[in-house]
Design a protein around this motif. Structure first.
Motif, short mmCIF file in Angstrom:
data_model
loop_
_atom_site.label_atom_id
_atom_site.label_comp_id
_atom_site.label_asym_id
_atom_site.label_seq_id
_atom_site.Cartn_x
_atom_site.Cartn_y
_atom_site.Cartn_z
N HIS A 8 5.17 -28.57 -13.18
CA HIS A 8 4.98 -29.50 -13.89
C HIS A 8 3.66 -30.14 -14.13
N ARG A 9 2.66 -29.51 -13.23
CA ARG A 9 1.32 -30.13 -13.24
C ARG A 9 0.03 -29.24 -13.25
N THR A 10 0.55 -27.93 -13.45
CA THR A 10 -0.58 -27.02 -13.29
C THR A 10 -0.96 -26.35 -14.48
N THR A 11 0.17 -26.04 -15.33
CA THR A 11 0.04 -25.34 -16.74
C THR A 11 1.03 -25.61 -17.59
N PRO A 12 1.20 -25.87 -18.74
CA PRO A 12 2.30 -26.20 -19.62
C PRO A 12 3.40 -25.09 -19.70
N LEU A 13 4.64 -25.42 -19.18
CA LEU A 13 5.69 -24.46 -19.40
C LEU A 13 6.80 -25.04 -20.02
N LYS A 14 7.55 -24.34 -20.75
CA LYS A 14 8.60 -24.96 -21.54
C LYS A 14 10.01 -23.87 -21.20
N ARG A 15 11.13 -24.48 -21.76
CA ARG A 15 12.20 -23.47 -21.81
C ARG A 15 11.91 -22.04 -22.43
N PRO A 49 -1.84 -12.40 -23.11
CA PRO A 49 -3.05 -12.87 -23.54
C PRO A 49 -2.95 -14.44 -23.32
N LEU A 50 -4.14 -15.13 -22.84
CA LEU A 50 -4.25 -16.68 -22.54
C LEU A 50 -3.25 -17.08 -21.55
N GLY A 51 -2.81 -16.16 -20.66
CA GLY A 51 -2.00 -16.38 -19.45
C GLY A 51 -2.65 -17.14 -18.51
N MET A 52 -1.93 -17.89 -17.52
CA MET A 52 -2.48 -18.64 -16.60
C MET A 52 -2.14 -17.94 -15.07
N MET A 53 -3.20 -17.47 -14.35
CA MET A 53 -3.24 -17.12 -12.99
C MET A 53 -3.16 -18.27 -12.01
N LYS A 111 -9.33 -9.03 -19.89
CA LYS A 111 -7.88 -8.91 -19.81
C LYS A 111 -7.00 -9.75 -20.72
N GLY A 112 -7.96 -10.24 -21.60
CA GLY A 112 -7.01 -11.20 -22.57
C GLY A 112 -7.35 -12.58 -22.49
N SER A 113 -8.46 -13.07 -22.04
CA SER A 113 -8.92 -14.43 -22.04
C SER A 113 -8.06 -15.11 -21.09
N LEU A 114 -7.94 -14.53 -20.01
CA LEU A 114 -6.86 -15.26 -18.92
C LEU A 114 -7.65 -16.65 -18.34
N LYS A 115 -6.79 -17.38 -17.99
CA LYS A 115 -7.08 -18.67 -17.18
C LYS A 115 -6.67 -18.56 -15.94
N ILE A 116 -7.37 -19.15 -14.91
CA ILE A 116 -7.00 -18.98 -13.58
C ILE A 116 -7.32 -20.27 -12.72
N THR A 117 -6.37 -20.58 -11.67
CA THR A 117 -6.92 -21.79 -10.94
C THR A 117 -6.23 -21.47 -9.43
N GLY A 133 4.01 -9.50 -21.26
CA GLY A 133 3.56 -9.82 -19.98
C GLY A 133 4.12 -11.55 -19.76
N VAL A 134 3.78 -12.05 -18.97
CA VAL A 134 4.54 -13.24 -18.53
C VAL A 134 3.34 -14.34 -18.89
N ASP A 135 3.94 -15.62 -19.06
CA ASP A 135 3.22 -16.82 -19.44
C ASP A 135 2.24 -17.41 -18.19
N ALA A 136 2.78 -17.21 -16.99
CA ALA A 136 2.06 -17.78 -15.68
C ALA A 136 2.46 -16.88 -14.59
#
Length: 327
Positions: A135-142, A233-237, A258-264, A211-214
């Motif tokens: 709920h507080r790291t990256t937007p996730l939806k159904r 692409p654009l997924g969050m690690m 690898k597709g403009s990935l994000k990491i936190t 691939g997966v969203d996160a």
């Protein structure tokens, strides 16, 4: 009032043998503090990181980050808790492996009557971690898909159920077929035995190459590179732990390749530092548990005197679900 409390303390970093039990003075709470008597204490990998020195602390220091019990006294300015009230917490500073303690009140949360002390002690740090991951790291939806490593562990089993309750597809990894079955029983859409299959290749098969969203990864060094390969692409690690050791330095340019990935690299304690946010996160967690959307699995119980044995079992990956210590 009992004047001392049996407390697990380390005077040096090292293996489980450095864990010592001492009688420590137990005084009255000052402004903004409470005194809480524990009925159960939680065990987490962060305790191992602190014991080994991966997460440095000034020594000597008590260990333990979560527990549940009854408030014995409150200091000036504490308004959300009162003596005799049931409460639970995941909080800093460390020191939860004990019979009782005086501590800051801000992250101590009123515990609803329908949740036992053992359940609360087993879920606060892990459940609040899952709350911020979803709920507080990256937007996730159904309909989104996440890869979750160590899906049969304490955090993982909560995450499997949490994801299912919100319509999120969770692909788990675990080290045995039995653990994989446990993760799937708790809501994982798929679970990959990383000892017999290459998890990145299997994720590609499951997702049709998309691939997966996160990725939610508490394992660290062993899974980091493969995890990046699982992202769309654009997924969050989300790297939130180091069970296999810290992630080594890497070229940030790899994220672009690898597709403009994000990491936190988040921590729970950043999220719960604000009192009102912490209490809101706890209410969401309590609601999931009270509403039977999430069941807390306590698969190991140890007496406080057996704390070294508990640490050995956790480090050897011999545990499933949550582990508690009973003072």
């Amino acid at each position: 009032m009992q004047k001392t409390a049996r407390t697990v303390v380390i005077h040096e970093t090292g293996g489980p043998e450095v864990l010592k039990i001492e009688d420590r003075p137990l005084g009255d709470p000052g402004p903004g503090e409470v005194r809480i008597r524990h009925h159960a204490c939680g065990l987490n990998f962060i305790d191992v990181y602190q014991r080994t020195g991966l997460y440095p602390m000034e020594l000597p220091h008590a260990l333990g980050m979560e527990a549940a019990g009854v408030i014995e006294a409150v200091g000036e300015g504490v308004t959300h808790l009162k003596p005799g009230q049931r409460a639970a917490y995941a909080a800093v500073p460390a020191g939860a492996y004990c019979e009782a303690r005086v501590m800051p009140a801000s992250q101590v949360c009123p515990l609803p009557g329908g949740i036992s002390f053992e359940t609360a002690a087993a879920m606060m740090l892990k459940g609040l971690t899952v709350e911020y991951l979803f709920h507080r790291t990256t937007p996730l939806k159904r309909g989104d898909t996440v890869l979750f490593h160590a899906a049969a562990g304490g955090v993982g089993l909560i995450a499997c159920q949490w994801a299912k309750s919100e319509g999120i597809k969770l692909i788990g990894t675990a080290g045995t077929d039995d653990k994989c079955r446990l993760a799937q029983f708790n809501g994982a859409t798929h679970c990959i035995n990383y000892r017999t299959e290459d998890f990145a290749s299997r994720v590609a098969e499951i997702t049709g190459g998309k691939g997966v969203d996160a990725v939610m990864d508490s394992v660290g060094a062993d899974t980091f590179e493969g995890s990046l390969d699982c992202l769309k692409p654009l997924g969050m690690m989300i790297s939130f732990g180091n069970a296999s050791g810290p992630v080594p330095p890497f070229n940030i340019g790899i994220l672009g390749q690898k597709g403009s990935l994000k990491i936190t690299r988040p921590t729970l304690f950043t999220h719960i530092a604000d009192h009102s946010v912490c209490q809101a996160m706890a209410r969401r967690l309590f609601g999931k548990v009270a509403g039977a959307e999430v069941k807390i699995h306590i698969d190991q119980r140890f007496e406080l005197d057996q704390v070294a044995e508990a640490h050995r079992a956790l480090e050897a990956r011999q545990t499933t679900g949550s582990t508690i210590l009973v003072p």
